[in-house]
Motif scaffolding. Structure first.
Motif, PDB file in Angstrom:
ATOM      1  N   PRO A   1       0.826  -1.204   0.000  1.00 53.30           N
ATOM      2  CA  PRO A   1       0.000   0.000   0.000  1.00 53.30           C
ATOM      3  C   PRO A   1       0.865   1.261   0.000  1.00 53.30           C
ATOM      4  N   GLY A   2       0.484   2.224  -0.828  1.00 57.49           N
ATOM      5  CA  GLY A   2       1.286   3.437  -0.952  1.00 57.49           C
ATOM      6  C   GLY A   2       2.293   3.370  -2.081  1.00 57.49           C
ATOM      7  N   LYS A   3       2.270   2.284  -2.853  1.00 56.42           N
ATOM      8  CA  LYS A   3       3.156   2.137  -4.002  1.00 56.42           C
ATOM      9  C   LYS A   3       2.328   2.032  -5.273  1.00 56.42           C
ATOM     10  N   MET A   4       2.946   2.381  -6.386  1.00 60.40           N
ATOM     11  CA  MET A   4       2.321   2.180  -7.685  1.00 60.40           C
ATOM     12  C   MET A   4       3.373   1.675  -8.659  1.00 60.40           C
ATOM     13  N   THR A   5       2.916   1.108  -9.744  1.00 57.44           N
ATOM     14  CA  THR A   5       3.831   0.647 -10.779  1.00 57.44           C
ATOM     15  C   THR A   5       3.151   0.771 -12.127  1.00 57.44           C
ATOM     16  N   ILE A   6       3.942   0.697 -13.179  1.00 58.88           N
ATOM     17  CA  ILE A   6       3.410   0.696 -14.536  1.00 58.88           C
ATOM     18  C   ILE A   6       4.181  -0.348 -15.327  1.00 58.88           C
ATOM     19  N   TYR A   7       3.480  -1.081 -16.169  1.00 54.37           N
ATOM     20  CA  TYR A   7       4.156  -2.120 -16.949  1.00 54.37           C
ATOM     21  C   TYR A   7       3.464  -2.290 -18.294  1.00 54.37           C
ATOM     22  N   ARG A   8       4.210  -2.894 -19.218  1.00 50.59           N
ATOM     23  CA  ARG A   8       3.750  -3.070 -20.593  1.00 50.59           C
ATOM     24  C   ARG A   8       2.985  -4.386 -20.709  1.00 50.59           C
ATOM     25  N   LEU A   9       1.821  -4.351 -21.353  1.00 53.17           N
ATOM     26  CA  LEU A   9       0.983  -5.544 -21.445  1.00 53.17           C
ATOM     27  C   LEU A   9       1.430  -6.511 -22.540  1.00 53.17           C
ATOM     28  N   SER A  10       2.343  -6.070 -23.403  1.00 58.24           N
ATOM     29  CA  SER A  10       2.831  -6.969 -24.453  1.00 58.24           C
ATOM     30  C   SER A  10       3.952  -7.861 -23.944  1.00 58.24           C
ATOM     31  N   SER A  11       4.382  -7.679 -22.685  1.00 62.61           N
ATOM     32  CA  SER A  11       5.420  -8.516 -22.084  1.00 62.61           C
ATOM     33  C   SER A  11       4.783  -9.453 -21.065  1.00 62.61           C
ATOM     34  N   PRO A  12       5.118 -10.736 -21.078  1.00 65.80           N
ATOM     35  CA  PRO A  12       4.547 -11.670 -20.104  1.00 65.80           C
ATOM     36  C   PRO A  12       4.898 -11.246 -18.677  1.00 65.80           C
ATOM     37  N   TYR A  13       4.021 -11.562 -17.742  1.00 63.46           N
ATOM     38  CA  TYR A  13       4.298 -11.263 -16.335  1.00 63.46           C
ATOM     39  C   TYR A  13       3.521 -12.206 -15.434  1.00 63.46           C
ATOM     40  N   GLN A  14       3.921 -12.251 -14.176  1.00 70.05           N
ATOM     41  CA  GLN A  14       3.212 -12.997 -13.139  1.00 70.05           C
ATOM     42  C   GLN A  14       3.001 -12.078 -11.951  1.00 70.05           C
ATOM     43  N   LEU A  15       1.834 -12.216 -11.311  1.00 70.46           N
ATOM     44  CA  LEU A  15       1.500 -11.440 -10.133  1.00 70.46           C
ATOM     45  C   LEU A  15       1.010 -12.397  -9.053  1.00 70.46           C
ATOM     46  N   HIS A  16       1.673 -12.354  -7.914  1.00 72.11           N
ATOM     47  CA  HIS A  16       1.351 -13.240  -6.788  1.00 72.11           C
ATOM     48  C   HIS A  16       0.894 -12.344  -5.637  1.00 72.11           C
TER      49      HIS A  16
END
Length: 296
Positions: free
Chosen positions: A83-98
């Protein structure tokens, strides 16, 4: 999580508890898609197959972490979101979120194809856990209201204002990082400091860096190669351009001309500076300055 494909791009979803729940609420804005998500712990993945379905590499997702936490992995890099953080990422690159805990986040999917200056800022901040400052917090509040109001006639103005605030936050973060981001070695840290202190020196060369670091020119090149850095001359040029980029976005009243900015950062020819700058960032110095007025 059947609502997933209606609210978000397709993802592979694996609940991590036997009593899994997820609640999503979305709203289409004029140029972006806004989604609020609440869920129990879950692991989601945008696989290479799913990422390949993205229409170009100019579509990004901005995430404000509201509650709980998450570990995000993309491109071999893992960041921790709290909480209190943000991020930005590209959707054309694979990723995982846990995710873990009582997960809450606000997500904004935005297409930056026609906004090269904002796209450059997004790329510079991609995959970083960035503190939510006052401006980004104001953007968050404005966007959350849109989920309650729906298709309000002022939605475009709210969206534009929110994006201006967010990218203003990114600009301030990058300005700070230019001076303070960790470098692979003490020598490279000193090399960066020397370049930043002598930006106006048009004659600054790798030989000057070697002398300042008390090492041979060959040793200097070896140091850069050891850490897979660009060669020293390119390192100098990149820092010059980065400083010019941030100076052109500077919205303070005491503005310098584009020519003045080029000269004080070691470029002796304005036309050459404009060509190099456009090649590096995909936007002219003048167009970037116009965006800087909006950030202010």
């Amino acid at each position: 999580m059947q609502a997933n494909e209606r609210q978000l791009l397709p993802l592979e979803v694996a609940p991590l508890t036997s009593t899994f729940f997820a609640r999503l609420r979305g709203q289409d804005l004029l140029r972006s898609r806004l989604v609020y998500i609440a869920s129990s712990p879950v692991r989601v993945a945008r696989t290479p197959r799913l990422a390949a379905q993205t229409d170009g590499d100019h579509i990004f997702k901005l995430v404000w972490q509201l509650r709980g936490g998450a570990l995000m992995t993309q491109g071999g890099q893992t960041i921790r979101l709290a909480p209190g953080k943000m991020t930005i990422y590209r959707l054309s690159s694979p990723y995982q979120l846990h995710t873990h805990g009582d997960y809450r986040a606000l997500m904004l999917k935005v297409d930056l194809a026609d906004m090269p200056e904002w796209r450059r800022l997004a790329e510079r901040c991609e995959g970083l856990a960035i503190p939510v400052d006052a401006a980004a917090h104001a953007a968050l509040a404005a966007l959350r209201v849109q989920l309650r109001w729906g298709s309000d006639p002022s939605i475009g103005q709210v969206e534009d204002a929110a994006l201006e605030l967010v990218f203003g936050s990114f600009w301030r973060y990058q300005r700070e990082q230019l001076y303070n981001a960790p470098m692979p070695s003490e020598r490279l840290t000193k090399a960066r400091r020397v370049v930043l202190e002598r930006l106006a020196d048009t004659l600054l060369a790798p030989e000057d860096l070697a002398y300042a670091l008390n090492m041979s020119v060959r040793g200097l090149y070896d140091e850069f190669r050891r850490y897979r850095m660009t060669p020293p001359a390119a390192f100098i040029r990149e820092l010059r351009l980065e400083q010019c980029y941030l100076a052109l976005l500077d919205a303070t009243p005491q503005r310098r001309s584009i020519t003045h900015i080029a000269l004080e950062h070691g470029f002796s020819d304005g036309a050459h500076f404009a060509r190099v700058f456009r090649k590096r960032y995909g936007v002219s110095p003048g167009d970037l300055r116009a965006r800087g007025k909006q950030l202010g």
